[in-house]
Design a protein around this motif. Structure first.
Motif, mmCIF file in Angstrom:
data_model
loop_
_atom_site.group_PDB
_atom_site.id
_atom_site.type_symbol
_atom_site.label_atom_id
_atom_site.label_comp_id
_atom_site.label_asym_id
_atom_site.label_seq_id
_atom_site.Cartn_x
_atom_site.Cartn_y
_atom_site.Cartn_z
ATOM 1 N N GLN A 89 0.826 -1.203 0.000
ATOM 2 C CA GLN A 89 0.000 0.000 0.000
ATOM 3 C C GLN A 89 0.863 1.257 0.000
ATOM 4 N N PHE A 90 1.937 1.260 0.787
ATOM 5 C CA PHE A 90 2.821 2.419 0.843
ATOM 6 C C PHE A 90 3.522 2.632 -0.495
ATOM 7 N N SER B 68 2.498 1.959 -3.361
ATOM 8 C CA SER B 68 1.571 2.395 -4.413
ATOM 9 C C SER B 68 1.281 3.896 -4.346
ATOM 10 N N LEU B 69 1.713 4.551 -3.267
ATOM 11 C CA LEU B 69 1.479 5.987 -3.127
ATOM 12 C C LEU B 69 2.355 6.773 -4.096
ATOM 13 N N SER B 70 1.877 7.916 -4.494
ATOM 14 C CA SER B 70 2.685 8.797 -5.335
ATOM 15 C C SER B 70 3.804 9.417 -4.491
ATOM 16 N N SER B 71 4.780 9.978 -5.173
ATOM 17 C CA SER B 71 5.885 10.628 -4.466
ATOM 18 C C SER B 71 5.372 11.751 -3.572
ATOM 19 N N ASP C 35 2.409 11.934 -2.157
ATOM 20 C CA ASP C 35 1.718 11.366 -0.989
ATOM 21 C C ASP C 35 2.692 10.757 0.013
ATOM 22 N N LYS C 36 3.841 10.287 -0.483
ATOM 23 C CA LYS C 36 4.846 9.704 0.427
ATOM 24 C C LYS C 36 5.604 10.772 1.200
ATOM 25 N N LYS D 64 5.911 11.259 5.067
ATOM 26 C CA LYS D 64 5.519 10.022 5.736
ATOM 27 C C LYS D 64 6.742 9.139 5.943
#
Length: 476
Positions: free
Chosen positions: A393-394, A396-399, A401-402, A405
């Motif tokens: 899931q992590f 699959s996040l966009s740059s 969105d990451k 985090k």
């Protein structure tokens, strides 16, 4: 008789003047006599009273009828409160508490060597340096972490790691020796602080094996890992703090004396992880260090050693359940450290091995050094699947969105299962229900031995410890 009276009066007057002069001079003389040449400040990060009690039973020899005293038991002198400035409530973080221990001033959580108005305050290490003493720090985390930084630097926030590392050069070099971790903050794309230390005359090492060959006449920078050193259970030297401390003292000894900070840093990490096995191994490393310091002070009685904690972490409980709450306990009161005494690998290292490999029940029993059940293995396999899902899931996040985090650890759920197994086996409890065990606001123990150690008897605030050290350094 008439001749005797004037003679008697004269004698009494002389005696009175002599006593008055002695009374007037004695405080200063006593303080001068009581001032140690060397001061070693030891911080067990996160080491609340439950940790030292647990270590007593962990360290106990089950083949003898008595429970042996530990180095903590025989040097206990008192307790200390730890609360920060009211701006941050009643529960301190490591930065505020270390600043209190280094400066004698209360401040806000996250502050590094600053008061509540964000103004720099002189530390005991800085003052010792001004007095002509050599200074040093020996820690098992990065040398720009909260506790060492609070003796060496001044910054508004403990997590400004690069800026804190930069200040070790930019604000003037304040120590003659630095041993610990933190390489990634000292060799960066934008700056190579290691080269700058070398250019300033420092001898640089990055392997334990190089400690024995440190040249006596040079200051030393030793960075042995990218950030923190490995857990004591996983390190190539399970008593690395003791080893570094011995080398540091040899390096710092001189005619004017020295001030040194020593931190058993990762006791706190054991509390945050609610990992009793890792925590006790860190306690053992600190205990072996203190045992060495006892022998050193016996040979060098002009040395003072003060030991305390900055706070307690995790809400450790020695004994969690009774037979009423769990029929497997078979006792009203029970704690069983025998399940962790023989461990040679941290629960984190086990979790990584299980995550990276297909390990059987037999394999895990060997790693744990005690038997677990098929149900435990099933729980670990389910946790492994959960970790895989979290990572997927992590990823699959966009740059975007990451950004901001923290990447999840691919073994965290497995680790949680393993530490839970150990808690059940030992009957250990943790008061914190936070995903990362929190600090608690309880008072912490104080230990001291050597010249001037009687100054640390009884109850005191953490700021009092710094104030007493300043006085013993000669500050008016």
């Amino acid at each position: 008789m008439k001749k005797f009276i004037p003679t008697l009066l004269t004698s009494l007057l002389i005696m009175s003047c002599t006593q008055l002069q002695a009374t007037q001079e004695s405080p200063e003389n006593t303080m001068a006599d009581n001032m140690p040449k060397n001061i070693i400040m030891v911080v067990g990060d996160g080491m609340g009273p439950a940790f030292t009690s647990a270590y007593r039973y962990y360290n106990d020899d089950p083949n003898t009828p008595e429970i042996e005293q530990t180095v903590f038991d025989r040097n206990f002198t008192g307790t200390s409160s730890t609360y920060p400035d009211p701006e941050s409530g009643y529960v301190t973080d490591s930065a505020a508490s270390a600043t209190a221990l280094s400066t004698g001033i209360k401040t806000y959580n996250n502050a590094i060597g600053l008061d509540i108005n964000r103004e720099p305050i002189e530390t005991v290490l800085e003052y010792a340096k001004k007095q002509g003493k050599k200074t040093g720090v020996v820690v098992t985390v990065q040398i720009n972490h909260a506790t060492p930084a609070s003796y060496l630097a001044h910054n508004v926030h403990r997590y400004n790691y690069n800026a804190i590392a930069d200040s070790y050069i930019d604000d003037g070099i304040k120590a003659d020796l630095y041993l610990g971790g933190g390489l990634e903050y000292f060799i960066r794309e934008d700056r190579n602080l290691v080269e700058e230390f070398i250019a300033s005359g420092f001898h640089y090492i990055d392997k334990y094996s190089e400690i024995a060959s440190i040249p006596k006449d040079k200051p030393v920078l030793g960075l042995f890992d990218k950030t923190n050193l490995p857990w004591a259970l996983d390190d190539t030297n399970k008593h690395r703090l003791s080893m570094m401390t011995k080398a540091a003292i040899k390096q710092l000894e001189n005619k004017n004396g020295y001030f040194m900070l020593v931190e058993g840093s990762q006791i706190d990490y054991g509390g945050h992880a609610r990992d009793i096995a890792a925590a006790m191994a860190e306690m053992d490393d600190l205990a072996k260090t203190l045992e060495y310091l006892e022998s050193y002070v016996a040979q060098n009685p002009d040395t003072l050693v003060v030991i305390t904690a900055d706070h307690s972490t995790g809400g450790l409980t020695i004994g969690k359940k009774t037979e009423r709450t769990d029929p497997n306990i078979n006792s009203k009161y029970l704690w069983r450290p025998e399940f962790i005494r023989a461990m040679t690998m941290s629960p984190q290292a086990m979790a990584i091995k299980f995550t990276d490999n297909e390990l059987s029940l037999e394999n895990m029993n060997k790693l744990m050094t005690f038997d677990i059940t098929e149900a435990d293995i099933i729980n670990m396999k389910q946790a492994k699947l959960i970790d895989q899902g979290i990572i997927k899931q992590f990823n699959s996040l966009s740059s975007a969105d990451k950004k901001g985090k923290r990447a999840p650890r691919p073994y965290q759920s497995v680790l949680n299962v393993i530490t839970k197994i150990i808690d059940v086996k030992t009957n250990t409890g943790w008061g914190s229900i936070s995903p990362s065990g929190t600090h608690t606001g309880i008072d912490v123990p104080v230990f001291a031995f050597g010249k001037g150690s009687e100054n640390f008897n009884g109850f005191q605030d953490n700021t009092d410890i710094a104030k007493k050290i300043f006085t013993l350094l000669g500050k008016k």
